[in-house]
Design a protein around this motif. Sequence first.
Motif, PDB file in Angstrom:
ATOM      1  N   ALA A 131      -1.096  -4.236  -0.377  1.00 32.39           N
ATOM      2  CA  ALA A 131      -2.258  -3.932  -1.218  1.00 32.39           C
ATOM      3  C   ALA A 131      -3.507  -3.901  -0.354  1.00 32.39           C
ATOM      4  N   ASN A 133      -7.728  -3.953  -1.361  1.00 30.63           N
ATOM      5  CA  ASN A 133      -8.696  -3.937  -2.462  1.00 30.63           C
ATOM      6  C   ASN A 133     -10.033  -3.374  -1.970  1.00 30.63           C
ATOM      7  N   TYR A 134     -10.484  -2.172  -2.520  1.00 28.17           N
ATOM      8  CA  TYR A 134      -9.950  -1.548  -3.714  1.00 28.17           C
ATOM      9  C   TYR A 134      -9.507  -0.102  -3.411  1.00 28.17           C
ATOM     10  N   PHE A 152      -4.243  -3.879  -6.208  1.00 31.06           N
ATOM     11  CA  PHE A 152      -3.190  -4.892  -6.342  1.00 31.06           C
ATOM     12  C   PHE A 152      -1.776  -4.342  -6.303  1.00 31.06           C
ATOM     13  N   THR A 153      -1.637  -3.115  -5.874  1.00 31.02           N
ATOM     14  CA  THR A 153      -0.287  -2.526  -5.847  1.00 31.02           C
ATOM     15  C   THR A 153      -0.035  -1.888  -4.481  1.00 31.02           C
ATOM     16  N   PRO A 154       1.251  -1.781  -4.110  1.00 30.79           N
ATOM     17  CA  PRO A 154       1.581  -1.273  -2.781  1.00 30.79           C
ATOM     18  C   PRO A 154       1.530   0.257  -2.692  1.00 30.79           C
ATOM     19  N   ARG A 198      -2.856  -7.909   1.584  1.00 28.37           N
ATOM     20  CA  ARG A 198      -1.415  -8.226   1.646  1.00 28.37           C
ATOM     21  C   ARG A 198      -0.809  -7.668   2.936  1.00 28.37           C
ATOM     22  N   ASN A 361       1.115 -10.563  -5.544  1.00 34.80           N
ATOM     23  CA  ASN A 361       1.916 -10.108  -4.402  1.00 34.80           C
ATOM     24  C   ASN A 361       3.405 -10.340  -4.661  1.00 34.80           C
ATOM     25  N   GLN A 399      -1.554   2.571 -11.471  1.00 34.37           N
ATOM     26  CA  GLN A 399      -1.396   1.158 -11.101  1.00 34.37           C
ATOM     27  C   GLN A 399      -0.207   0.541 -11.844  1.00 34.37           C
ATOM     28  N   ASN A 403       3.245  -0.835 -10.100  1.00 36.72           N
ATOM     29  CA  ASN A 403       3.697  -2.203 -10.392  1.00 36.72           C
ATOM     30  C   ASN A 403       5.155  -2.192 -10.871  1.00 36.72           C
TER      31      ASN A 403
END
Length: 603
Positions: A131, A133-134, A152-154, A198, A361, A399, A403
């Motif tokens: 991840a 941000n942002y 927050f996502t890969p 991450r 994560n 997103q 996820n």
Amino acid sequence: MKTQLCALVALLLLFVTTGQAQQPAPLITNLEGRQTIDLNGPWQTIVDPYETGYYDYRYLPSPNGYFKNTKPKSPSDLVEYDFDTSPQLNVPGDWNSQDQKLLLYEGTIWYKKSFDYHKNEQSRLFVYFGAANYLADVYLNGQKLGQHEGGFTPFNFEITPLVREKDNFLIVKVDNKRRRDAVPTLNTDWWNYGGLTRDVSLVEVPNTFIQDYFLQLKKGSMDEIAGWVKLSGARAGKSISIEIPEANAKQVVTTDASGYAPVSFKAKLNLWSPGNPKLYQVKLTSGSDAVNDRIGFRSIDTRGTDILLNGKPIFLRGISIHEESPLRAGRAFSEDDARQLLTWAKELGCNFVRLAHYPHNEHMTRLADEMGVMVWSEIPVYWTILWDNPETFANARNQLAENITRDKNKASIILWSVANETPVGEARLKFLKGLIDHARMMDSTRLLTAANERHYADATTQMIDDPLGEYLDVLGCNEYVGWYDGVPEKADGLTWKVAQNKPLIISEFGADALFGNHGDKAARFTEEYQKDLYEHQIAMLRKIPTLRGMSPWILTDFRSPRRPLPRIQEFYNRKGLISNRGARKQAFYVLQNFYRELEKEGK
Ligand code: GCB
């Protein structure tokens, strides 16, 4: 004419070099089962509040931005930046907690990492970000790979054609400026931690490889595994084998023209549950590629107002958690952080956690699988999103999709949540209904929920009747009776009405208390007030007939810019049952006792 042509060529060149946002490649799942080279550790960084490394003085994207990593060729050359003598930041990690000057920084920081790589004709190489941000603009050796939005996502990019043997330089512009049209939007109640938060890795795969797969029990079944496998770089007619040696189960499937192959086979399985977090070795092989995973199998469903795990009614003894490391005061990113948070949740007596307010994560969801903790997984559609904006919707949906793609094989995840405390209205309903439809299309096995609000039908009646509830499987409701709404005793006289005949989770309640601040139970911010509030809440919740779970707010104190009260808050939300130094407050033990009682009652 000639000048026009030149202008066109120049524009095209600008487009190619600075790059219009290209999309990341389809996500590779289960990094742990792959051949990876980790790019964690110190990265060279340049803080760039005016985005000088991206825009020229006319505020046009510059073809010679910092991503070129230019070095002066002679002493008379003017270059006003130098990654190699600039300060370093650790990856993974937010920048705010690594340098006091960056605590409140919102803007761009450039990251650079150099690496060598021995190329092999038989393989492809991707760069994978857990991840950022942002907003991340990613470049390799001066060429733009693309852009990714969402903190927050890969995401991953293929770098096979660009990578060389020596001195590759990977540069990422990470921008955490808040925007009205973004997801989340301008105001939240958590810290806007920026950076490469991450793990970052290189993933080496064969030319044709198993990019993604979905292997879970078919909805309604306890012995049929159904899903699909997808190859990247494949033509039709490739075979893939899926094997669960311990269950003596194996199937070989064949891909269609797009590399997909449906999977469906029977297996006698020892089902996953919090009391029995059984994970099976699953081996996927195709040609020269092999991926191993550890997957748990369980069914999750509802019947009337019950939630059924493997066919049996359960009660979700939960707690909400932010992705923040209490002991290090920053974004949590490591396996140790995840183990710490989940161990505390288990000590509290939880069989369930709400991972608020965004995807956490992957260490967290992997460990939840291993430790037997059920999970509510959420996207940051929080409060006041721009419901009418199609780009905002596309962003939220993306997103959600990322996820689900990452975590769809995790037994621990039983609920996808699409929103938190969003205002009832037509445009919002359409937006969220769109997200729910998308989630169901991607994953027909899990339950859909959202944390909604309640209102007063009369002075003593709480009403849960958000029309969104019609589209959800499980109703979530946040309520702050006794904190934002009166004092703790107020809970005693309330009765609850729920419009839909569905299971209800009280997804938040709580009170701020500074650890060690003692006094009368009527005094705000004391441990005694928080304890008293939990006692009144528990007595009230016990009387809600359709209550099937709860996730009080929150496991640990966490940083929030909305909480300035000197000496008490100091920019921390103090609703933690555990302080930001790891100390348990009195209310921790009240909830722990209640969860012990529930367990004894077989819940
Ligand atoms: C809420 C929000 C949560 C806040 C909490 C609070 O309703 O969902 O994000 O942190 O209240 O402490 O006010």
